[in-house]
Every structure is written in C-alpha cells, then in structure tokens.
Design a protein around this motif. Structure first.
Motif, PDB file in Angstrom:
ATOM      1  N   GLU A  43       1.375   4.229  -2.856  1.00 66.02           N
ATOM      2  CA  GLU A  43       1.189   5.641  -2.518  1.00 66.02           C
ATOM      3  C   GLU A  43       2.409   6.480  -2.881  1.00 66.02           C
ATOM      4  O   GLU A  43       2.274   7.557  -3.457  1.00 66.02           O
ATOM      5  CB  GLU A  43       0.880   5.798  -1.029  1.00 66.02           C
ATOM      6  N   THR A  70       0.824  -1.207   0.000  1.00 70.10           N
ATOM      7  CA  THR A  70       0.000   0.000   0.000  1.00 70.10           C
ATOM      8  C   THR A  70       0.856   1.254   0.000  1.00 70.10           C
ATOM      9  O   THR A  70       0.646   2.172  -0.800  1.00 70.10           O
ATOM     10  CB  THR A  70      -0.945   0.008   1.213  1.00 70.10           C
ATOM     11  N   LEU A  71       1.842   1.307   0.871  1.00 69.23           N
ATOM     12  CA  LEU A  71       2.694   2.489   0.933  1.00 69.23           C
ATOM     13  C   LEU A  71       3.548   2.616  -0.329  1.00 69.23           C
ATOM     14  O   LEU A  71       3.798   3.729  -0.806  1.00 69.23           O
ATOM     15  CB  LEU A  71       3.569   2.473   2.185  1.00 69.23           C
ATOM     16  N   ARG A  90       4.237  16.523   0.385  1.00 72.91           N
ATOM     17  CA  ARG A  90       2.824  16.916   0.375  1.00 72.91           C
ATOM     18  C   ARG A  90       2.621  18.316   0.951  1.00 72.91           C
ATOM     19  O   ARG A  90       1.807  19.090   0.456  1.00 72.91           O
ATOM     20  CB  ARG A  90       1.983  15.904   1.156  1.00 72.91           C
ATOM     21  N   ARG A 109       7.530   7.662   4.843  1.00 71.61           N
ATOM     22  CA  ARG A 109       6.314   8.435   5.170  1.00 71.61           C
ATOM     23  C   ARG A 109       6.617   9.877   5.569  1.00 71.61           C
ATOM     24  O   ARG A 109       5.963  10.798   5.073  1.00 71.61           O
ATOM     25  CB  ARG A 109       5.502   7.749   6.266  1.00 71.61           C
ATOM     26  N   MET A 163       7.384  11.728   2.451  1.00 72.11           N
ATOM     27  CA  MET A 163       6.169  11.944   1.673  1.00 72.11           C
ATOM     28  C   MET A 163       5.396  13.133   2.235  1.00 72.11           C
ATOM     29  O   MET A 163       4.872  13.962   1.482  1.00 72.11           O
ATOM     30  CB  MET A 163       5.283  10.693   1.698  1.00 72.11           C
ATOM     31  N   THR A 170       2.773   6.780  -6.675  1.00 73.53           N
ATOM     32  CA  THR A 170       1.744   7.677  -7.194  1.00 73.53           C
ATOM     33  C   THR A 170       2.096   9.128  -6.891  1.00 73.53           C
ATOM     34  O   THR A 170       1.957  10.004  -7.761  1.00 73.53           O
ATOM     35  CB  THR A 170       0.365   7.315  -6.612  1.00 73.53           C
ATOM     36  N   LEU A 171       2.554   9.398  -5.676  1.00 72.45           N
ATOM     37  CA  LEU A 171       2.943  10.754  -5.308  1.00 72.45           C
ATOM     38  C   LEU A 171       4.046  11.260  -6.222  1.00 72.45           C
ATOM     39  O   LEU A 171       3.958  12.374  -6.767  1.00 72.45           O
ATOM     40  CB  LEU A 171       3.399  10.804  -3.844  1.00 72.45           C
TER      41      LEU A 171
END
Length: 137
Positions: free
Chosen positions: A31, A27-28, A108, A101, A104, A34-35
């Motif tokens: 993510e 999942t990460l 963001r 994370r 990320m 995609t980011l």
C-alpha cells in the motif's frame, strides 16, 4: 488459552502470530509503495500542470501552491520514514502501524484536497464517482 482448549500448541500460536505479522507488513508495504508511486507519477505532475495555468494570474490559484507543495513535502517525509523501517518483524509491524499509516493518511488527506482543486481533466485516476456511476453513462 488455546493450549488449554487443545486448539493450538504454543508453537502453532507463535507460527500463526508470525504469519499474521508478515501478512500485515506485506500488505501495508504494498500500500505505501503504491501510494508513493501514484503520487509521484500521477498526482504531482497533474498538480504542476494545474498550477502552471495560474501563472498569469497567481491570485486566482487560491490554496493550490500550498496544497501541492505540501503533498511533495509529505510524500518525501513518508519515503524517509519508510527507509527507517525496522527489520525485526514485530517492530516492523508496530512501526508500520504507528508511524507509516498516520503519514500515509496525511498524504491521502492532501491528495483528496488536491483532487477538489485540480481541473477535472487533469486528475490522473478515476474518482469514486466515476467508478461507481460509470455504467450509467
């Protein structure tokens, strides 16, 4: 505890933990990929276009140049960190949580700042406002 209560055997506990770690890592991984793709193919080109509109009067650009450059720097850092991801499942999940994370989130945060600076027509993705209130127009 699970063995004592007859819920899971030790092997079942290990298998469940492995499945959860795999799910988290997958999942990460999606993510972060995609980011990176969204920033490189949508956000950065919009930033370049926006910044170009201030060529004649760079004093009016405000924080744009620094913010947009920081996005590129931080996404490159994220890509470098992702390339160093361990292959061991437990270590990978820990690395994703503790290293990837936070990076990320740094990207963001800058993209959120850029969203407020960019000309509305240049922002390549729907905003939350547009998603929530689109049915009212």
């Amino acid at each position: 505890l699970f063995s004592e209560m007859g819920i899971f055997t030790p092997e079942e506990c290990d298998a469940r933990a492995e499945a959860l770690l795999e799910n988290y890592s997958t999942t990460l991984g999606v993510e972060v990929s995609t980011l990176i793709q969204m920033v490189e193919s949508g956000i950065l080109p919009a930033c370049v276009t926006d910044l170009a509109t201030y060529e004649a009067l760079p004093g009016l650009a405000g924080e744009r140049k620094g913010t947009y450059s920081s996005i590129k720097t931080e996404v490159d850092k994220l890509k470098g960190l992702l390339a160093k991801k361990p292959r061991d499942l437990q270590k990978e999940a820990t690395y994703l949580c503790d290293v990837i994370r936070p990076q990320m989130l740094a990207v963001r945060k800058l993209v959120d700042k850029a969203e407020g600076l960019l000309d509305k027509n240049l922002y390549p993705y729907p905003t939350y406002e547009e998603l929530i209130y689109a049915h009212h127009s």
